[in-house]
Design a protein around this motif. Structure first.
Motif: not given
Length: 259
Positions: A122-126, A131-134, A150-157, A179-182
């Protein structure tokens, strides 16, 4: 239309209990199909991305999910597929998304308390995820997630391997959302209703903070107040209850979802 057979407690605002495994399974399937329709109505259907799962009440290592390639707005109970711990479709017709299995199988394995999990692009979530923030407690509604996301702060694709899903599950921990970063956002619940409602609320929370920060510096709610609100508005019952008016609306407008 097959009807569920719940035995409802005297309080109509409590989740139902059931007289049989079959009635509980049917109930979860109906709520799952309705959740997809609601997500479509809210604009959360983004191409082939997105999935909501519901653990089977009899076989706890299996979950019901949307088949790959069917638009959320068209999903019926009869379209849902049952997937086992090996990623095999054991009931229903269609393929399971590789990303859906990689992520959801690990969440259901790591969290026996979780009945359902929801993830979409969804647009606002992604957008917020970039931003990589809570999220901060800047509105009463956002406090439902205070110290409970929580924040999953490691995007690998693109997530295609269960090892990546396991890392997401570890980051989620005991929280109701991540929140899954990126990537986007993900929520879980003790019912399909709860997981779907938290997703909707989390998307709205991300939108509110993005808009607020675009025009100024939001004033955060005091920690103690935010925590009190979370303990009232962030409960399993509150999550379940929030979805009920959406259930009433979508089942009235689109009764074919029961087919």
């Amino acid at each position: 239309m097959v009807q569920t057979s719940p035995v409802r407690p005297s309080n109509p605002f409590q989740p139902p209990t059931f007289v049989s495994i079959e009635s509980e399974r049917r109930h979860r399937q109906e709520r799952l199909a309705a959740a997809f329709r609601v997500f479509a109505r809210l604009g959360f259907a983004q191409g082939l991305a997105g999935h909501i799962t519901a653990r089977d009440p009899e076989f706890s290592d299996r979950f019901w999910v949307n088949p790959f390639g069917i638009h959320f707005s068209r999903i019926r109970v009869s379209d849902l597929i049952l997937v086992n711990s090996e990623g095999q479709v054991v009931q229903g017709e269609g393929k399971v998304s590789q990303a859906a299995f990689a992520i959801h199988s690990q969440i259901h394995e790591a969290r026996p308390d979780v009945i359902a999990a929801a993830h979409a692009h969804s647009f606002y979530g992604k957008t917020w995820s970039s931003l990589g923030r809570l999220l901060d407690p800047i509105t009463q509604d956002s406090c439902a997630f205070y110290q409970d996301h929580a924040l999953f702060d490691d995007f690998t694709g693109i997530v295609l391997e269960t090892s990546e899903g396991k890392r997401i599950a570890q980051a989620l921990g005991n929280s109701k959302a991540a929140i899954l970063r990126n990537h986007g956002i993900l929520t879980v619940g003790h019912s399909v209703d709860e997981a779907a409602w938290w997703y909707i609320r989390l998307e709205d929370t991300a939108k509110a903070q993005l808009l607020a920060e675009a025009v100024g510096k939001p004033v955060p709610i005091d920690r103690d107040i935010a925590l009190k609100i979370q303990q009232r508005a962030g409960t399993h019952q509150a999550g379940w209850g929030g979805f009920q008016y959406l259930w009433d609306e979508i089942t009235h407008d689109q009764p074919d979802l029961f087919d």
